[in-house]
Write an enzyme that holds these catalytic residues in place. Structure first.
Site, PDB file in Angstrom:
ATOM      1  N   THR A  33       1.061  -9.676  25.358  1.00  0.00           N
ATOM      2  CA  THR A  33       1.071 -10.508  24.151  1.00  0.00           C
ATOM      3  C   THR A  33       0.409 -11.862  24.390  1.00  0.00           C
ATOM      4  OG1 THR A  33       3.336 -11.208  24.671  1.00  0.00           O
ATOM      5  CG2 THR A  33       3.068  -9.416  23.076  1.00  0.00           C
ATOM      6  N   ASP A 109      -4.126  -0.759  26.544  1.00  0.00           N
ATOM      7  CA  ASP A 109      -5.172  -1.766  26.378  1.00  0.00           C
ATOM      8  C   ASP A 109      -6.161  -1.890  27.533  1.00  0.00           C
ATOM      9  OD1 ASP A 109      -3.666  -3.183  28.337  1.00  0.00           O
ATOM     10  OD2 ASP A 109      -2.497  -4.177  26.767  1.00  0.00           O
ATOM     11  N   HIS A 126       1.133   6.432  27.703  1.00  0.00           N
ATOM     12  CA  HIS A 126       0.780   6.532  26.283  1.00  0.00           C
ATOM     13  C   HIS A 126      -0.728   6.518  26.051  1.00  0.00           C
ATOM     14  CE1 HIS A 126       5.060   4.800  25.441  1.00  0.00           C
ATOM     15  NE2 HIS A 126       5.079   6.073  25.751  1.00  0.00           N
ATOM     16  N   CYS A 134     -11.551  14.457  22.487  1.00  0.00           N
ATOM     17  CA  CYS A 134     -11.343  15.597  21.596  1.00  0.00           C
ATOM     18  C   CYS A 134      -9.969  16.183  21.857  1.00  0.00           C
ATOM     19  CB  CYS A 134     -12.432  16.646  21.842  1.00  0.00           C
ATOM     20  SG  CYS A 134     -12.110  18.226  20.999  1.00  0.00           S
ATOM     21  N   CYS A 159     -15.544  16.891  17.285  1.00  0.00           N
ATOM     22  CA  CYS A 159     -16.156  17.067  18.592  1.00  0.00           C
ATOM     23  C   CYS A 159     -17.500  17.789  18.469  1.00  0.00           C
ATOM     24  CB  CYS A 159     -15.208  17.854  19.494  1.00  0.00           C
ATOM     25  SG  CYS A 159     -15.847  18.196  21.142  1.00  0.00           S
ATOM     26  N   SER A 200       8.978  -4.504  28.451  1.00  0.00           N
ATOM     27  CA  SER A 200       9.284  -3.278  27.707  1.00  0.00           C
ATOM     28  C   SER A 200      10.648  -3.400  27.048  1.00  0.00           C
ATOM     29  CB  SER A 200       9.282  -2.061  28.642  1.00  0.00           C
ATOM     30  OG  SER A 200       9.700  -0.900  27.949  1.00  0.00           O
ATOM     31  N   ASP A 242       9.558 -16.089  29.372  1.00  0.00           N
ATOM     32  CA  ASP A 242       8.162 -15.716  29.192  1.00  0.00           C
ATOM     33  C   ASP A 242       7.643 -15.000  30.439  1.00  0.00           C
ATOM     34  OD1 ASP A 242       5.485 -16.308  27.623  1.00  0.00           O
ATOM     35  OD2 ASP A 242       5.134 -16.790  29.736  1.00  0.00           O
TER      36      ASP A 242
END
Length: 253
Positions: A33, A109, A126, A134, A159, A200, A242
């Site tokens: 972030t 990212d 993830h 594809c 594809c 997390s 932080d």
């Protein structure tokens, strides 16, 4: 133990890092972030503005595929401008020092790779949003290839090899978790002696099971997150501050 303040938390974390032989970080959206990438669940997060598109809907509906790609290209400037933050750089310092064999991330990212981790040492639970794949044959595509065809036709491309839909190389709701990544994350959680859960919320399963797995295998567990998590009571150290401030002191000069 919940650190009473940032300085005492950083001091204790430093001691635990020094005593550890094998450290496995597990990172979530909170580490990115400060790099300008919004998270998903917090107020103002991506999912408060746009309903997630489940995998089965993406497969079944061309309009859902078009909307998915519209959203991705709308975020392109944000992703392209993001650079690794203090948390990423601190973990890279420990990686280069030989303390971290690999890390496990829920993030998509690519910032851990950009900070200096080898691709093979970033276990992405993830997926990754910086390229496409594809869903049929697995052929990978550059996002520029997708965008050119999307803007030319107004439709998300299929594809070129098997004509199945092409999506970002991320894991959507309802899509199977990557077996190899889950297996490698499990092995790391069981062999480490210090597990760092960083940024997390620890609410997305099965990924949220890895801190508990490491703890049950005998590792010390540290949770660094601005907000409380359901696993704080299990942790040996909790730093609710932080992430950049907590990890910044460990960035090698």
């Amino acid at each position: 133990m919940i650190a009473s303040d940032i300085s005492s938390g950083v001091e204790r974390l430093g001691e635990m890092i020094a005593e550890a032989s094998i450290i496995v970080p597990f990172t979530g959206a909170g580490i990115s972030t400060e790099c300008g990438i919004p998270d998903f669940r917090s107020p103002g997060g991506l999912w408060t503005r746009n309903r997630p598109i489940p995998f089965d809907e993406f497969v079944a509906s061309r309009e859902a595929r078009n909307e998915s790609w519209r959203r991705r290209f709308a975020m392109e400037t944000t992703f392209a401008a993001a650079a690794p933050g203090r948390g990423h750089r601190a973990l890279t310092s420990l990686y280069r020092a030989g303390k971290i064999p690999a890390l496990v991330t829920q993030n998509i990212d690519n910032l851990h790779q950009a900070s200096g981790f080898a691709d093979d040492h970033v276990i992405e639970l993830h997926g990754n949003t910086t390229y496409a794949r594809c869903i049929g044959c697995g052929q990978t595509y550059d996002l520029g290839w997708v965008r050119q065809r999307f803007e030319a036709s107004g439709n998300a491309p299929d594809c070129a090899t098997c004509e199945e839909p092409v999506k970002t190389a991320t894991i959507s709701f309802g899509q199977a978790m990557p077996e190899d990544a889950m297996s490698r994350a499990t092995e790391l959680a069981r062999q480490c002696d210090l597990f760092l859960a960083i940024g997390s919320s620890l609410v997305v399963w099965p990924a949220a099971g890895f801190p508990l797995m490491a703890k049950n295998a005998g590792a010390r567990l540290v949770i660094i997150n601005n907000e409380p998590t359901e696993q704080d009571d299990m942790a040996d150290l909790v730093i609710r501050h932080d992430i950049g401030d907590a990890l910044g002191p460990f960035v090698a000069n």
